[in-house]
Write an enzyme that holds these catalytic residues in place. Structure first.
Site, PDB file in Angstrom:
ATOM      1  N   CYS A 150      39.379 -54.106 -28.521  1.00 53.28           N
ATOM      2  CA  CYS A 150      39.805 -53.357 -27.347  1.00 53.28           C
ATOM      3  C   CYS A 150      38.896 -53.774 -26.204  1.00 53.28           C
ATOM      4  O   CYS A 150      37.689 -53.877 -26.361  1.00 53.28           O
ATOM      5  CB  CYS A 150      39.708 -51.857 -27.496  1.00 53.28           C
ATOM      6  SG  CYS A 150      41.076 -51.134 -28.358  1.00 53.28           S
ATOM      7  N   LYS A 168      39.840 -70.367 -41.695  1.00 52.42           N
ATOM      8  CA  LYS A 168      40.432 -70.879 -40.446  1.00 52.42           C
ATOM      9  C   LYS A 168      41.935 -71.054 -40.619  1.00 52.42           C
ATOM     10  O   LYS A 168      42.709 -70.666 -39.755  1.00 52.42           O
ATOM     11  CB  LYS A 168      39.842 -72.237 -40.047  1.00 52.42           C
ATOM     12  CG  LYS A 168      38.457 -72.289 -39.454  1.00 52.42           C
ATOM     13  CD  LYS A 168      38.279 -71.634 -38.137  1.00 52.42           C
ATOM     14  CE  LYS A 168      38.002 -70.193 -38.318  1.00 52.42           C
ATOM     15  NZ  LYS A 168      36.755 -69.613 -38.300  1.00 52.42           N
ATOM     16  N   GLU A 178      43.735 -67.673 -40.815  1.00 50.83           N
ATOM     17  CA  GLU A 178      43.668 -66.923 -39.550  1.00 50.83           C
ATOM     18  C   GLU A 178      44.713 -67.393 -38.546  1.00 50.83           C
ATOM     19  O   GLU A 178      45.348 -66.567 -37.890  1.00 50.83           O
ATOM     20  CB  GLU A 178      42.289 -67.127 -38.887  1.00 50.83           C
ATOM     21  CG  GLU A 178      41.195 -66.243 -39.406  1.00 50.83           C
ATOM     22  CD  GLU A 178      39.866 -66.529 -38.689  1.00 50.83           C
ATOM     23  OE1 GLU A 178      39.209 -65.560 -38.313  1.00 50.83           O
ATOM     24  OE2 GLU A 178      39.485 -67.706 -38.515  1.00 50.83           O
ATOM     25  N   ARG A 189      39.858 -59.672 -27.242  1.00 46.11           N
ATOM     26  CA  ARG A 189      39.413 -58.481 -27.967  1.00 46.11           C
ATOM     27  C   ARG A 189      40.566 -57.627 -28.464  1.00 46.11           C
ATOM     28  O   ARG A 189      40.364 -56.694 -29.247  1.00 46.11           O
ATOM     29  CB  ARG A 189      38.524 -57.622 -27.064  1.00 46.11           C
ATOM     30  CG  ARG A 189      37.261 -58.293 -26.604  1.00 46.11           C
ATOM     31  CD  ARG A 189      36.512 -57.399 -25.656  1.00 46.11           C
ATOM     32  NE  ARG A 189      36.049 -56.204 -26.300  1.00 46.11           N
ATOM     33  CZ  ARG A 189      34.877 -56.055 -26.899  1.00 46.11           C
ATOM     34  NH1 ARG A 189      34.033 -57.058 -26.922  1.00 46.11           N
ATOM     35  NH2 ARG A 189      34.539 -54.920 -27.469  1.00 46.11           N
ATOM     36  N   LYS A 224      38.780 -60.504 -31.620  1.00 49.73           N
ATOM     37  CA  LYS A 224      37.407 -60.966 -31.738  1.00 49.73           C
ATOM     38  C   LYS A 224      36.458 -59.806 -31.525  1.00 49.73           C
ATOM     39  O   LYS A 224      36.858 -58.762 -31.015  1.00 49.73           O
ATOM     40  CB  LYS A 224      37.172 -62.025 -30.662  1.00 49.73           C
ATOM     41  CG  LYS A 224      36.152 -63.058 -31.088  1.00 49.73           C
ATOM     42  CD  LYS A 224      36.161 -64.211 -30.145  1.00 49.73           C
ATOM     43  CE  LYS A 224      35.099 -65.195 -30.536  1.00 49.73           C
ATOM     44  NZ  LYS A 224      35.417 -65.921 -31.760  1.00 49.73           N
ATOM     45  N   TRP A 284      43.678 -53.079 -29.248  1.00 52.77           N
ATOM     46  CA  TRP A 284      43.841 -53.521 -30.623  1.00 52.77           C
ATOM     47  C   TRP A 284      43.906 -52.216 -31.424  1.00 52.77           C
ATOM     48  O   TRP A 284      42.898 -51.560 -31.629  1.00 52.77           O
ATOM     49  CB  TRP A 284      42.655 -54.384 -31.069  1.00 52.77           C
ATOM     50  CG  TRP A 284      42.794 -54.958 -32.439  1.00 52.77           C
ATOM     51  CD1 TRP A 284      43.470 -56.092 -32.805  1.00 52.77           C
ATOM     52  CD2 TRP A 284      42.249 -54.423 -33.647  1.00 52.77           C
ATOM     53  NE1 TRP A 284      43.361 -56.284 -34.155  1.00 52.77           N
ATOM     54  CE2 TRP A 284      42.627 -55.281 -34.696  1.00 52.77           C
ATOM     55  CE3 TRP A 284      41.483 -53.294 -33.947  1.00 52.77           C
ATOM     56  CZ2 TRP A 284      42.260 -55.054 -36.026  1.00 52.77           C
ATOM     57  CZ3 TRP A 284      41.116 -53.062 -35.272  1.00 52.77           C
ATOM     58  CH2 TRP A 284      41.510 -53.941 -36.285  1.00 52.77           C
ATOM     59  N   GLU A 332      35.106 -71.356 -45.352  1.00 50.87           N
ATOM     60  CA  GLU A 332      35.319 -71.281 -43.909  1.00 50.87           C
ATOM     61  C   GLU A 332      36.598 -72.039 -43.526  1.00 50.87           C
ATOM     62  O   GLU A 332      37.376 -71.574 -42.685  1.00 50.87           O
ATOM     63  CB  GLU A 332      34.086 -71.844 -43.184  1.00 50.87           C
ATOM     64  CG  GLU A 332      34.189 -71.919 -41.689  1.00 50.87           C
ATOM     65  CD  GLU A 332      34.480 -70.600 -40.977  1.00 50.87           C
ATOM     66  OE1 GLU A 332      34.408 -69.527 -41.613  1.00 50.87           O
ATOM     67  OE2 GLU A 332      34.827 -70.648 -39.790  1.00 50.87           O
ATOM     68  N   ASN A 348      37.249 -47.590 -26.259  1.00 57.69           N
ATOM     69  CA  ASN A 348      37.102 -48.579 -27.327  1.00 57.69           C
ATOM     70  C   ASN A 348      36.339 -47.904 -28.455  1.00 57.69           C
ATOM     71  O   ASN A 348      35.271 -47.343 -28.210  1.00 57.69           O
ATOM     72  CB  ASN A 348      36.324 -49.788 -26.787  1.00 57.69           C
ATOM     73  CG  ASN A 348      35.895 -50.779 -27.856  1.00 57.69           C
ATOM     74  OD1 ASN A 348      34.936 -51.494 -27.671  1.00 57.69           O
ATOM     75  ND2 ASN A 348      36.574 -50.829 -28.984  1.00 57.69           N
ATOM     76  N   GLY A 349      36.910 -47.905 -29.651  1.00 55.67           N
ATOM     77  CA  GLY A 349      36.210 -47.322 -30.792  1.00 55.67           C
ATOM     78  C   GLY A 349      37.128 -46.424 -31.610  1.00 55.67           C
ATOM     79  O   GLY A 349      38.355 -46.501 -31.499  1.00 55.67           O
ATOM     80  N   HIS A 405      38.917 -72.256 -64.597  1.00 56.71           N
ATOM     81  CA  HIS A 405      38.824 -70.883 -65.113  1.00 56.71           C
ATOM     82  C   HIS A 405      39.911 -69.990 -64.534  1.00 56.71           C
ATOM     83  O   HIS A 405      39.782 -68.772 -64.566  1.00 56.71           O
ATOM     84  CB  HIS A 405      37.434 -70.307 -64.810  1.00 56.71           C
ATOM     85  CG  HIS A 405      36.335 -71.049 -65.500  1.00 56.71           C
ATOM     86  ND1 HIS A 405      36.143 -71.010 -66.855  1.00 56.71           N
ATOM     87  CD2 HIS A 405      35.393 -71.907 -65.020  1.00 56.71           C
ATOM     88  CE1 HIS A 405      35.124 -71.782 -67.186  1.00 56.71           C
ATOM     89  NE2 HIS A 405      34.652 -72.346 -66.091  1.00 56.71           N
TER      90      HIS A 405
HETATM   91  N1  HGA Z   1      41.195 -46.008 -31.481  1.00 59.04           N
HETATM   92  C1  HGA Z   1      41.753 -46.438 -30.233  1.00 59.04           C
HETATM   93  C2  HGA Z   1      40.974 -47.613 -29.680  1.00 59.04           C
HETATM   94  C3  HGA Z   1      41.059 -48.770 -30.606  1.00 59.04           C
HETATM   95  C4  HGA Z   1      39.951 -49.787 -30.473  1.00 59.04           C
HETATM   96  O1  HGA Z   1      38.904 -49.589 -29.904  1.00 59.04           O
HETATM   97  N2  HGA Z   1      40.147 -50.947 -31.122  1.00 59.04           N
HETATM   98  O2  HGA Z   1      39.152 -51.879 -31.159  1.00 59.04           O
HETATM   99  C5  HGA Z   1      43.225 -46.800 -30.377  1.00 59.04           C
HETATM  100  O3  HGA Z   1      43.717 -47.004 -31.489  1.00 59.04           O
HETATM  101  O4  HGA Z   1      43.891 -46.872 -29.362  1.00 59.04           O
END
Ligand code: HGA
Length: 610
Positions: free
Chosen positions: A2, A487, A490, A27, A605, A75, A483, A100-101, A506
């Site tokens: 985010c 890649k 991803e 992000r 990221k 995100w 790695e 964010n969080g 095995h």
């Molecule tokens: N929990 C909030 C913010 C998501 C976030 O920080 N993602 O990295 C949401 O879901 O909108």
């Protein structure tokens, strides 16, 4: 994850917010939004599902202009990516926030707020925060006090930016567990999750610390720490050129970052090694005394950084003769561990804000480790600030979600660290000089590996219709294979598994048939003959082999075996050089498959949530 941007200015800030979001899109990119206080005193909010470009298109048709604003690229953690779940969230028409969080106690807060009559329109955890601030605003009568009172009731992680239509002169921001930086302008100030977002408008930054609350105005910033004491945070200048965050002539950030590796590896080594040895002060003052005491190294990291840690374990045990354990942070932090005396706790993180790694470090500080060393790419990040010793990787901004130059510069940093540690544990001057010479050869050898780009692009065609693949390596090349597999999955979404080549028989050999490409990294080392036998096992089952091998390895191209010759390299630095062809392979497969190389689905990221 985010991205947050905010601005307090005299000029219209909507363009600054949009450009900031574009730069933060690495992000999170499932939806984006902005809220701006307009001249008529109302808040205009725009939110769109999808990338920042969708928001920009919308805003072009529906102007969202004003001198005070906040914006967000999401995100999702709570609630699907949708317009109603996109930030900013509002309580009524006058209060807007971006977050964010993760708010861990959001269920109980939501129920309590609903019982008091607040109406929820989204499924996010964030919405409880905006209503809680509104509730406190009704008591306190100002945003600063309301935010202070509200965050005292939150459990979890957050960086918040808060805007109220009735207080047009400022934003209130705070952080706990998620990054937030203040951009210092002339007669204007900005905030963002990452300084890259603000480079078009300033190169001077203040990093908020955990628990900080700040009042952001045009003409100044006031910051309080967790205890409510006013504090100063130093202003630092961004070191890299502004264009280091641009794509330049390259089609994707990932490709640009792959090609930057010779240059940034030089920057990692600069000032840390002479022509024959690692400098005493390479790890900072006091490091030498500390390293002399170290008897065990505990490495903690996530994702690509974890693979760098796994390579380092081979180096540390071989060159320093010191026991080394490596574990992913999300596992380590939730189990009981036995701590050996004089253990160095070594965290690796590109962003320095990886939530699980930081949490593990904070726990470790209580647990009695000798000291904490950080290997990190972002100056001023939480990891850097909270560690005793730091090696900055100097890779410059890494924007592609799939990490490339961050990984190889982490490896170089880890090798420099290993040599500094090994010197206290019997490494001879000759051996050190031999490996330092190999380090100096790296930029040229990486250039040679990059010269294989065209051939690797050809080879990648064999992967586009495949759903699965195996990556094999032995010794320190096993984490390189891991790695490479990471890649590929991803960015091309092809299922890729890495195995130590000796493990093939095995179990995974059962999967091998003509539909299962097998990629192998085979430098000319003491394990080569064993590896060749493993490759025979694959050929005998009809598996198609893609071997990246030393020119002297005597592996010849033949039906079912594609050999890509890598110029000879020192066995210690081979993991660094052999990473390059695997990066290029995954890049070209993704381009051929038409996936979004820089912003692969479901990922982001700088993983600042748990
Ligand atoms: N929990 C909030 C913010 C998501 C976030 O920080 N993602 O990295 C949401 O879901 O909108």
């Amino acid at each position: 994850m985010c991205g947050i941007v905010g601005a307090v200015s005299e000029r219209d800030v909507h363009g600054i917010l949009l450009e900031g979001l574009r730069r933060l899109e690495y992000r999170g990119y499932d939806s984006a939004g902005m809220a701006v206080r307009q001249a008529d005193g109302s808040i205009n909010r725009a939110r769109e599902v999808g990338k920042v470009s969708a928001l920009a298109d919308f805003v072009e048709q529906n102007p969202c202009k004003g001198p005070l604003g906040i914006a967000h690229t999401r995100w999702a953690t709570h609630g699907e990516p949708s317009q109603i779940n996109a930030h900013p969230h509002m309580s009524g028409e006058r209060l807007a926030i971006v977050h964010n969080g993760i708010i861990e106690n959001y269920q109980e807060l939501r129920e309590a707020l609903m019982a008091e009559g607040f109406e929820f329109t989204s499924q996010t955890d964030t919405e409880v925060v905006v209503h809680l601030i509104e509730k406190e605003y009704r008591v306190a009568g100002n945003v600063l006090q309301a935010v202070r009172a509200a965050i005292a009731q939150l459990r979890g992680a957050y960086a918040l930016a808060v805007l109220h239509a009735d207080e047009p002169d400022h934003l209130v921001v705070c952080r706990e567990g998620s990054p937030l930086v203040i951009g210092v302008g002339i007669g204007e100030h900005f905030i963002a999750s990452d300084q890259l977002a603000l480079l078009p408008v300033t190169d001077r930054f203040m990093f908020l610390e955990e628990g900080d609350l700040a009042d952001i105005r045009r003409d100044g910033v006031t910051i309080w720490d967790r205890e409510g004491t006013p504090v100063e945070r130093v202003v630092t200048r961004f070191e890299h050129g502004i264009d280091s965050a641009d794509k330049g002539e390259f089609r994707h950030y990932m490709l640009k970052e792959i090609y930057e590796q010779p240059k940034v590896i030089k920057a990692t080594m600069e000032g840390r090694i002479t022509d024959r040895r690692v400098l005493e002060q390479a790890l900072g003052t006091g490091a030498n005394e500390l390293l002399a005491d170290v008897r065990h190294v505990q490495i903690i990291a996530c994702g690509t950084s974890y693979h760098a840690g796994m390579v380092a374990r081979y180096w540390i045990e071989e060159l320093a003769g010191i026991a080394c354990s490596v574990e992913v942070a999300s596992e380590y932090r939730y189990r009981k561990h036995v701590i050996q005396p004089d253990t160095l706790f070594l965290c690796i993180s590109q962003s320095g804000e990886t939530a699980d790694t930081l949490a593990a470090l904070r726990q470790a500080k209580q647990a009695g480790f000798r000291a904490a060393l950080a290997i990190c790419n972002v100056p001023g990040s939480s990891l850097v600030r909270e560690s005793d010793l730091v090696i900055m990787t100097h890779a410059g901004p890494e924007i592609g979600v799939a990490s490339t130059k961050a990984f190889t510069t982490q490896l170089v940093s880890l090798l420099i660290f290993t040599l500094a540690l090994a010197r206290h544990n019997g490494l001879s001057e000759e051996r050190e000089a031999d490996i330092v010479t190999a380090l100096h050869q790296l930029p040229g050898q990486i250039d040679d590996a990059l010269a294989l780009d065209g051939k690797i692009a050809e080879l990648s065609r064999a992967f586009i219709d495949k759903n699965h693949s195996l990556f094999l390596g032995r010794g320190a090349m096993y984490p390189v294979a891991m790695e490479g597999a990471l890649k590929l999955k991803e960015i091309s979404y092809i299922h890729a598994e890495a195995y130590p080549a000796g493990e093939l028989k095995h179990g995974p050999l059962a999967l091998v048939d003509s539909e299962m490409p097998v990629v192998t990294v085979a430098p000319n080392n003491e394990l080569l003959e064993k590896l060749k036998s493993n490759l025979e096992e694959v050929r005998a089952r009809g598996g198609e082999l893609f071997v990246f091998a030393d020119g002297d390895a005597e592996l010849k191209e033949q039906p079912g075996i594609h050999v890509m010759q890598i110029p000879g390299v020192h066995s210690i630095t081979a993991p660094i050089v052999y990473t390059l062809p695997l990066q290029l392979l995954s890049y070209h497969v993704a381009v051929l498959k038409g996936t979004d190389v820089d912003q692969p689905r479901n990922l982001a990221k700088s993983v600042t949530v748990e």
